[in-house]
Design a protein around this motif. Structure first.
Motif, PDB file in Angstrom:
ATOM      1  N   ASP A 108      70.957  58.952 -11.182  1.00 36.56           N
ATOM      2  CA  ASP A 108      71.504  57.035 -10.915  1.00 36.56           C
ATOM      3  C   ASP A 108      70.901  57.516 -12.084  1.00 36.56           C
ATOM      4  O   ASP A 108      71.603  55.516 -12.320  1.00 36.56           O
ATOM      5  CB  ASP A 108      69.514  56.764  -9.830  1.00 36.56           C
ATOM      6  N   ILE A 244      73.887  50.942  -1.388  1.00 34.10           N
ATOM      7  CA  ILE A 244      73.521  51.726  -2.513  1.00 34.10           C
ATOM      8  C   ILE A 244      73.949  52.761  -3.125  1.00 34.10           C
ATOM      9  O   ILE A 244      73.667  54.220  -1.963  1.00 34.10           O
ATOM     10  CB  ILE A 244      72.462  51.543  -2.728  1.00 34.10           C
ATOM     11  N   HIS A 245      74.960  53.040  -4.506  1.00 29.49           N
ATOM     12  CA  HIS A 245      75.013  54.659  -4.152  1.00 29.49           C
ATOM     13  C   HIS A 245      76.186  54.698  -3.309  1.00 29.49           C
ATOM     14  O   HIS A 245      76.275  55.096  -2.814  1.00 29.49           O
ATOM     15  CB  HIS A 245      73.863  55.827  -4.198  1.00 29.49           C
ATOM     16  N   ASP A 247      76.916  58.150  -3.499  1.00 31.55           N
ATOM     17  CA  ASP A 247      77.226  59.683  -3.233  1.00 31.55           C
ATOM     18  C   ASP A 247      76.565  59.911  -1.927  1.00 31.55           C
ATOM     19  O   ASP A 247      76.321  61.419  -1.654  1.00 31.55           O
ATOM     20  CB  ASP A 247      76.746  60.011  -4.179  1.00 31.55           C
ATOM     21  N   ALA A 248      76.852  59.097  -0.887  1.00 29.42           N
ATOM     22  CA  ALA A 248      76.375  59.533   0.692  1.00 29.42           C
ATOM     23  C   ALA A 248      77.399  58.861   1.269  1.00 29.42           C
ATOM     24  O   ALA A 248      77.265  58.687   2.421  1.00 29.42           O
ATOM     25  CB  ALA A 248      75.068  59.471   0.974  1.00 29.42           C
ATOM     26  N   ARG A 264      81.713  54.889   6.755  1.00 32.83           N
ATOM     27  CA  ARG A 264      81.791  53.639   5.360  1.00 32.83           C
ATOM     28  C   ARG A 264      83.604  54.068   5.518  1.00 32.83           C
ATOM     29  O   ARG A 264      83.463  54.617   4.314  1.00 32.83           O
ATOM     30  CB  ARG A 264      80.597  54.039   4.563  1.00 32.83           C
ATOM     31  N   TYR A 297      64.414  56.090   1.473  1.00 29.82           N
ATOM     32  CA  TYR A 297      64.929  55.186   1.401  1.00 29.82           C
ATOM     33  C   TYR A 297      66.153  55.598   2.191  1.00 29.82           C
ATOM     34  O   TYR A 297      67.293  54.793   2.102  1.00 29.82           O
ATOM     35  CB  TYR A 297      64.996  54.802   0.186  1.00 29.82           C
ATOM     36  N   SER A 298      66.633  56.796   2.042  1.00 28.65           N
ATOM     37  CA  SER A 298      68.121  56.018   2.639  1.00 28.65           C
ATOM     38  C   SER A 298      68.934  56.839   3.716  1.00 28.65           C
ATOM     39  O   SER A 298      67.312  56.853   4.468  1.00 28.65           O
ATOM     40  CB  SER A 298      68.904  58.155   1.943  1.00 28.65           C
ATOM     41  N   SER A 299      69.713  57.047   4.482  1.00 32.19           N
ATOM     42  CA  SER A 299      70.191  57.391   5.352  1.00 32.19           C
ATOM     43  C   SER A 299      70.858  59.041   5.750  1.00 32.19           C
ATOM     44  O   SER A 299      69.894  59.783   4.747  1.00 32.19           O
ATOM     45  CB  SER A 299      71.969  56.822   5.592  1.00 32.19           C
ATOM     46  N   TRP A 301      72.925  60.505   5.709  1.00 35.26           N
ATOM     47  CA  TRP A 301      74.285  61.020   5.568  1.00 35.26           C
ATOM     48  C   TRP A 301      74.369  61.690   4.075  1.00 35.26           C
ATOM     49  O   TRP A 301      75.097  62.061   3.650  1.00 35.26           O
ATOM     50  CB  TRP A 301      75.022  59.945   5.392  1.00 35.26           C
ATOM     51  N   LEU A 302      72.375  61.914   4.071  1.00 35.50           N
ATOM     52  CA  LEU A 302      72.849  62.862   2.452  1.00 35.50           C
ATOM     53  C   LEU A 302      73.238  64.059   2.800  1.00 35.50           C
ATOM     54  O   LEU A 302      73.140  64.824   1.934  1.00 35.50           O
ATOM     55  CB  LEU A 302      71.123  62.433   2.055  1.00 35.50           C
ATOM     56  N   GLY A 346      64.344  60.063  -3.274  1.00 36.19           N
ATOM     57  CA  GLY A 346      65.645  59.419  -3.684  1.00 36.19           C
ATOM     58  C   GLY A 346      66.858  60.316  -4.009  1.00 36.19           C
ATOM     59  O   GLY A 346      68.007  59.377  -3.821  1.00 36.19           O
ATOM     60  N   CYS A 351      71.529  63.662  -6.042  1.00 36.21           N
ATOM     61  CA  CYS A 351      71.289  62.773  -6.165  1.00 36.21           C
ATOM     62  C   CYS A 351      70.399  63.047  -7.861  1.00 36.21           C
ATOM     63  O   CYS A 351      69.934  62.931  -8.410  1.00 36.21           O
ATOM     64  CB  CYS A 351      70.495  61.282  -5.190  1.00 36.21           C
TER      65      CYS A 351
END
Ligand code: DAV
Length: 367
Positions: A108, A244-245, A247-248, A264, A297-299, A301-302, A346, A351
């Protein structure tokens, strides 16, 4: 010990030297505008903050240490950051917040382009000082590599003028969020340049940057002026209510092949450069989980937040069986890495790393 050389132009060339984050002293930061906009509305994290439970820190560190030693066994040099005290408040003349975030995830904060490592502006107040975790490494690289360019983007002021107050409501709802995302109305305003390094993907001469919560158009314009020898492309993924970001969402695996999150999809009008050059954009496999782990925090989709070791080899999280199966079908050798219990810190395998050295130079993939 071999002296450092900083060199990395893309996301897939053979990886030889990398930074892997640490979970030490990671905190759930108190409320602040940009962070609140990202915490999912139904999340278990809403309304609580403080140091993360020690047993979760220990477990995440165990997984990150194992990941680092696996990489070392495969001949990749691994460096680790030095954690600062994240319990300390962050205070500047413009804002105050009671705690910081952590030294995860390095992707990040640090953007490597060729022989340069650029510290991103960041857009959360709690992450304003996060670059300090990496300064010992930056100093070492500076001493060892005479061509290393250590750069830092202008530190943003992050006053309330940086954030749209519409996003400060507790309940917005996905329908409204998607409507706003389609209009490119995100939590950050255009007050000053803002970007997180994880919104940028490197394709040799081309940089592909997501406009969303953590990167605004001025941030992308700043990157364009900062890298005058690159073409900088702005992309959006309107299916993402919490953008956000990148990469997922959009994951290049090798020249000519990109995985795209099927919820997405890259809009048709932004596919030109890929189609014109014969690149294939395929839907990523479904995640193996229905929900993210606790305090994350992430979905889910990591699952597609993978680390490519070379154009034929990719690290995939161990429980992400559908993603691994798809990689196999795409002709990639899969290295399974257990990391799910560190997701809350994170993010996933992409990431939690930052490139220092990949073989190869700056190619033009979109002539
Ligand atoms: O899908 O929640 C996570 C990306 C973290 N770097 C997501 C995006």
């Amino acid at each position: 010990m071999q002296k450092t050389v900083v060199n990395s132009w893309n996301e897939w060339d053979p990886l030889k030297h990398v930074i892997v984050g640490r979970a030490d002293d990671c905190h759930i930061p108190p409320e602040e505008p940009a962070l609140d906009a990202k915490v999912p509305e139904d999340s278990d994290m809403r309304g609580q903050w403080g140091r993360r439970p020690q047993e979760t820190i220990d477990r995440a560190n165990e997984l990150l240490d194992n990941f680092a030693s696996m990489l070392e066994k495969r001949g990749v040099r691994v460096d680790r950051p030095t954690s600062i005290d994240h319990s300390l408040p962050a205070t500047t003349p413009d804002f105050h917040t009671e705690s910081q975030f952590g030294c995860m995830p390095p992707r990040d904060v640090l953007l490597t382009v060729g022989s340069e490592m650029l510290e991103a502006t960041m857009s959360y107040r709690c992450r304003w000082f996060e670059y300090l975790n990496y300064r010992p490494l930056m100093q070492q690289y500076f001493d060892e590599d005479p061509n290393f360019r250590h750069e830092s983007a202008p530190k943003p002021r992050l006053t309330d003028a940086d954030y749209h107050p519409d996003y400060l409501s507790e309940k917005i709802g996905d329908a409204k969020r998607l409507e706003w995302a389609a209009k490119k109305f995100f939590v950050t305003t255009e007050e000053e340049p803002l970007f997180d390094a994880a919104d940028v993907l490197r394709f040799g001469r081309d940089l592909v940057v997501q406009h969303g919560f953590t990167t605004n158009l001025k941030g992308i314009e700043w990157l364009r002026r900062h890298f005058p020898d690159h073409r900088v492309h702005t992309v959006n993924f309107p299916g993402d209510p919490y953008p956000i970001h990148i990469d997922a969402t959009f994951t290049p695996l090798r020249p000519g092949l990109i995985l795209n999150n099927p919820q997405r999809r890259l809009p048709e009008d932004q596919r030109g450069m890929f189609e014109a050059n014969g690149w294939e954009i395929v839907d990523a496999a479904q995640p193996a989980h229905n929900t993210p782990p606790p305090l994350c925090y992430s979905s889910t989709w990591l699952s597609m937040n993978v680390l490519v070791l070379d154009p034929k080899t990719v690290c995939v999280e161990k429980s992400e069986v559908y993603q691994a199966e798809q990689m196999d079908k795409l002709g990639m050798e899969v290295v399974e890495v257990e990391l799910r219990d560190a997701y809350a810190f994170g993010g996933g395998l992409h990431c939690c790393t930052a490139d220092v050295y990949r073989e190869g130079g700056c190619e033009d993939y979109f002539p």
